[in-house]
Design a protein around this motif. Structure first.
Motif, PDB file in Angstrom:
ATOM      1  N   PHE A  50       0.862  -1.181   0.000  1.00  0.00           N
ATOM      2  CA  PHE A  50       0.000   0.000   0.000  1.00  0.00           C
ATOM      3  C   PHE A  50       0.898   1.230   0.000  1.00  0.00           C
ATOM      4  CE2 PHE A  50      -2.557   3.285   2.086  1.00  0.00           C
ATOM      5  CZ  PHE A  50      -3.769   3.167   1.405  1.00  0.00           C
ATOM      6  N   GLY A  51       0.854   1.997  -1.088  1.00  0.00           N
ATOM      7  CA  GLY A  51       1.671   3.201  -1.169  1.00  0.00           C
ATOM      8  C   GLY A  51       0.973   4.401  -0.568  1.00  0.00           C
ATOM      9  N   SER A  52       1.534   5.568  -0.821  1.00  0.00           N
ATOM     10  CA  SER A  52       0.912   6.807  -0.342  1.00  0.00           C
ATOM     11  C   SER A  52      -0.398   7.036  -1.098  1.00  0.00           C
ATOM     12  CB  SER A  52       1.853   7.982  -0.559  1.00  0.00           C
ATOM     13  OG  SER A  52       3.050   7.800   0.166  1.00  0.00           O
ATOM     14  N   PRO A  53      -1.498   7.263  -0.388  1.00  0.00           N
ATOM     15  CA  PRO A  53      -2.807   7.353  -1.054  1.00  0.00           C
ATOM     16  C   PRO A  53      -3.091   8.736  -1.639  1.00  0.00           C
ATOM     17  CG  PRO A  53      -3.101   7.519   1.305  1.00  0.00           C
ATOM     18  CD  PRO A  53      -1.628   7.281   1.084  1.00  0.00           C
ATOM     19  N   TYR A  54      -2.218   9.180  -2.560  1.00  0.00           N
ATOM     20  CA  TYR A  54      -2.423  10.487  -3.182  1.00  0.00           C
ATOM     21  C   TYR A  54      -3.756  10.548  -3.912  1.00  0.00           C
ATOM     22  CZ  TYR A  54       2.613  11.009  -2.395  1.00  0.00           C
ATOM     23  OH  TYR A  54       3.859  11.079  -1.836  1.00  0.00           O
ATOM     24  N   TRP A  55      -4.217   9.415  -4.389  1.00  0.00           N
ATOM     25  CA  TRP A  55      -5.461   9.328  -5.164  1.00  0.00           C
ATOM     26  C   TRP A  55      -6.700   9.649  -4.335  1.00  0.00           C
ATOM     27  CZ3 TRP A  55      -8.510   5.716  -2.793  1.00  0.00           C
ATOM     28  CH2 TRP A  55      -7.852   4.807  -1.958  1.00  0.00           C
ATOM     29  N   ALA A  56      -6.558   9.667  -3.016  1.00  0.00           N
ATOM     30  CA  ALA A  56      -7.723   9.812  -2.141  1.00  0.00           C
ATOM     31  C   ALA A  56      -7.957  11.246  -1.670  1.00  0.00           C
ATOM     32  CB  ALA A  56      -7.557   8.907  -0.917  1.00  0.00           C
ATOM     33  N   ALA A  77     -10.298  20.393 -26.510  1.00  0.00           N
ATOM     34  CA  ALA A  77     -11.421  19.935 -27.338  1.00  0.00           C
ATOM     35  C   ALA A  77     -10.921  19.286 -28.623  1.00  0.00           C
ATOM     36  CB  ALA A  77     -12.346  21.107 -27.662  1.00  0.00           C
ATOM     37  N   GLY A  78     -11.370  18.051 -28.873  1.00  0.00           N
ATOM     38  CA  GLY A  78     -10.996  17.325 -30.072  1.00  0.00           C
ATOM     39  C   GLY A  78      -9.578  16.784 -30.069  1.00  0.00           C
ATOM     40  N   ARG A  79      -8.898  16.846 -28.929  1.00  0.00           N
ATOM     41  CA  ARG A  79      -7.495  16.409 -28.860  1.00  0.00           C
ATOM     42  C   ARG A  79      -7.349  15.194 -27.948  1.00  0.00           C
ATOM     43  NH1 ARG A  79      -3.655  21.303 -27.463  1.00  0.00           N
ATOM     44  NH2 ARG A  79      -2.195  20.188 -28.826  1.00  0.00           N
ATOM     45  N   ARG A  80      -6.272  14.456 -28.158  1.00  0.00           N
ATOM     46  CA  ARG A  80      -5.954  13.299 -27.318  1.00  0.00           C
ATOM     47  C   ARG A  80      -5.121  13.771 -26.132  1.00  0.00           C
ATOM     48  NH1 ARG A  80      -2.781  10.178 -31.795  1.00  0.00           N
ATOM     49  NH2 ARG A  80      -2.084  12.338 -32.002  1.00  0.00           N
ATOM     50  N   VAL A  81      -5.559  13.422 -24.934  1.00  0.00           N
ATOM     51  CA  VAL A  81      -4.959  13.960 -23.702  1.00  0.00           C
ATOM     52  C   VAL A  81      -4.447  12.819 -22.832  1.00  0.00           C
ATOM     53  CG1 VAL A  81      -5.375  15.322 -21.617  1.00  0.00           C
ATOM     54  CG2 VAL A  81      -6.508  15.947 -23.772  1.00  0.00           C
ATOM     55  N   LEU A  82      -3.230  13.001 -22.317  1.00  0.00           N
ATOM     56  CA  LEU A  82      -2.690  12.102 -21.299  1.00  0.00           C
ATOM     57  C   LEU A  82      -2.628  12.847 -19.980  1.00  0.00           C
ATOM     58  CD1 LEU A  82      -1.221   9.529 -20.268  1.00  0.00           C
ATOM     59  CD2 LEU A  82       0.927  10.629 -20.965  1.00  0.00           C
ATOM     60  N   ASP A  83      -3.265  12.287 -18.951  1.00  0.00           N
ATOM     61  CA  ASP A  83      -3.167  12.788 -17.580  1.00  0.00           C
ATOM     62  C   ASP A  83      -2.077  11.950 -16.904  1.00  0.00           C
ATOM     63  OD1 ASP A  83      -3.510  13.681 -14.990  1.00  0.00           O
ATOM     64  OD2 ASP A  83      -5.598  13.047 -14.810  1.00  0.00           O
ATOM     65  N   LEU A  84      -0.881  12.524 -16.748  1.00  0.00           N
ATOM     66  CA  LEU A  84       0.276  11.794 -16.244  1.00  0.00           C
ATOM     67  C   LEU A  84       0.350  11.893 -14.726  1.00  0.00           C
ATOM     68  CD1 LEU A  84       2.908  10.241 -17.046  1.00  0.00           C
ATOM     69  CD2 LEU A  84       4.060  12.477 -16.953  1.00  0.00           C
ATOM     70  N   GLY A  85       0.478  10.738 -14.059  1.00  0.00           N
ATOM     71  CA  GLY A  85       0.458  10.736 -12.596  1.00  0.00           C
ATOM     72  C   GLY A  85      -0.887  11.220 -12.102  1.00  0.00           C
ATOM     73  N   ALA A  86      -1.936  10.562 -12.580  1.00  0.00           N
ATOM     74  CA  ALA A  86      -3.289  11.124 -12.535  1.00  0.00           C
ATOM     75  C   ALA A  86      -3.915  11.196 -11.146  1.00  0.00           C
ATOM     76  CB  ALA A  86      -4.201  10.311 -13.459  1.00  0.00           C
ATOM     77  N   GLY A  87      -3.453  10.380 -10.195  1.00  0.00           N
ATOM     78  CA  GLY A  87      -4.049  10.431  -8.855  1.00  0.00           C
ATOM     79  C   GLY A  87      -5.509  10.036  -8.871  1.00  0.00           C
ATOM     80  N   SER A  88      -6.368  10.968  -8.513  1.00  0.00           N
ATOM     81  CA  SER A  88      -7.812  10.723  -8.510  1.00  0.00           C
ATOM     82  C   SER A  88      -8.409  10.733  -9.907  1.00  0.00           C
ATOM     83  CB  SER A  88      -8.517  11.785  -7.670  1.00  0.00           C
ATOM     84  OG  SER A  88      -8.395  13.069  -8.292  1.00  0.00           O
ATOM     85  N   TYR A 111      -4.275   1.322  -6.713  1.00  0.00           N
ATOM     86  CA  TYR A 111      -5.427   1.927  -6.058  1.00  0.00           C
ATOM     87  C   TYR A 111      -5.923   3.123  -6.857  1.00  0.00           C
ATOM     88  CZ  TYR A 111      -4.777  -0.789  -1.779  1.00  0.00           C
ATOM     89  OH  TYR A 111      -4.682  -1.804  -0.869  1.00  0.00           O
ATOM     90  N   ALA A 112      -4.982   3.932  -7.344  1.00  0.00           N
ATOM     91  CA  ALA A 112      -5.362   5.106  -8.122  1.00  0.00           C
ATOM     92  C   ALA A 112      -6.120   4.706  -9.378  1.00  0.00           C
ATOM     93  CB  ALA A 112      -4.121   5.912  -8.480  1.00  0.00           C
ATOM     94  N   VAL A 113      -5.678   3.645 -10.045  1.00  0.00           N
ATOM     95  CA  VAL A 113      -6.356   3.196 -11.262  1.00  0.00           C
ATOM     96  C   VAL A 113      -7.801   2.808 -10.958  1.00  0.00           C
ATOM     97  CG1 VAL A 113      -6.393   1.382 -13.015  1.00  0.00           C
ATOM     98  CG2 VAL A 113      -4.246   2.539 -12.463  1.00  0.00           C
ATOM     99  N   VAL A 114      -8.011   2.104  -9.852  1.00  0.00           N
ATOM    100  CA  VAL A 114      -9.372   1.743  -9.456  1.00  0.00           C
ATOM    101  C   VAL A 114     -10.185   2.999  -9.150  1.00  0.00           C
ATOM    102  CG1 VAL A 114     -10.765   0.546  -7.722  1.00  0.00           C
ATOM    103  CG2 VAL A 114      -8.689  -0.521  -8.601  1.00  0.00           C
ATOM    104  N   ALA A 115      -9.582   3.929  -8.413  1.00  0.00           N
ATOM    105  CA  ALA A 115     -10.286   5.169  -8.065  1.00  0.00           C
ATOM    106  C   ALA A 115     -10.628   5.980  -9.308  1.00  0.00           C
ATOM    107  CB  ALA A 115      -9.439   5.995  -7.100  1.00  0.00           C
TER     108      ALA A 115
END
Length: 221
Positions: A50-56, A77-88, A111-115
């Protein structure tokens, strides 16, 4: 609740992290930890680590970046977006709401991916998720990368910056949201906007603090 690989993360988040509108970004609702959420208990139950729960929690850079994208949807708008280190997933969710053609949220924390999946569903948007560290690989097939709060440690900041330089060389735009943390590549940043936000650890009656949105400029040697 059971231990080990049978631990139901979705069930735990749904049961213990209630959904609420986000301060400064009330258009978005997220599962958020509170005093009774039992994250310490979850850490004790999870034999896989269990890492640091930044996602929470809410973080200043993500809040500012999400606010900026919602206020200026033409950025994505209309663009492909990457949210890097997305957290929540708040930034990716904002991009999806603003009309991005595709949104990918990358995280190293399972955990972040599930969240993120749960938060995207709660906001009626589609966000694809990647579990893994993209910073050691090639530029992804996107048009813009959004980076919220990844400059709080020196080693992480350096690794992220090297990756983002490869992405700039490939013609990908980079936006950074950050509350002026120590390891920002400040000489490379163009300030776009600042937003008053309340981030993790601040009481509800505390004064909002500025968090900034930057464009990362190419490294000219």
């Amino acid at each position: 609740m059971v231990r080990g690989p049978d631990l139901d993360l979705q069930q735990f988040i749904r049961a213990n992290l209630p959904i609420a509108p986000v301060p400064s970004v009330p258009e978005i609702r997220l599962h958020k930890a509170g005093p009774a959420s039992g994250l310490r208990r979850l850490a004790e139950l999870d034999e896989q680590g269990f890492g640091s729960p930044y996602w929470a929690y809410y973080w200043g850079g993500g809040l500012a970046l999400a606010r900026h994208i919602l206020d200026r949807p033409e950025i994505v708008a209309g663009r492909r977006v990457l949210d890097l280190g997305a957290g929540s997933g708040i930034v990716g969710i904002a991009a999806a709401r603003a009309g991005a053609s595709e949104v990918i949220a990358a995280e190293t924390d399972r955990y972040a991916v599930v969240a993120i999946d749960l938060n995207a569903a709660a906001n009626d948007v589609t966000v694809s998720t990647i579990l893994g560290d993209l910073t050691g690989g090639p530029p992804p097939p996107v048009d813009i990368i959004a980076v919220g709060d990844l400059f709080y440690e020196r080693d992480l900041a350096e690794r992220v910056t090297v990756f983002l330089d490869r992405c700039l060389t490939a013609g990908i735009d980079v936006l950074i949201g950050d509350p002026w943390r120590a390891f920002l590549p400040r000489s490379r940043l163009q300030l776009i906007a600042e937003y008053p936000v309340l981030e993790f650890g601040e009481a509800g009656n505390a004064a909002a603090k500025p968090s900034a949105v930057f464009s990362l400029m190419p490294n000219i040697v």
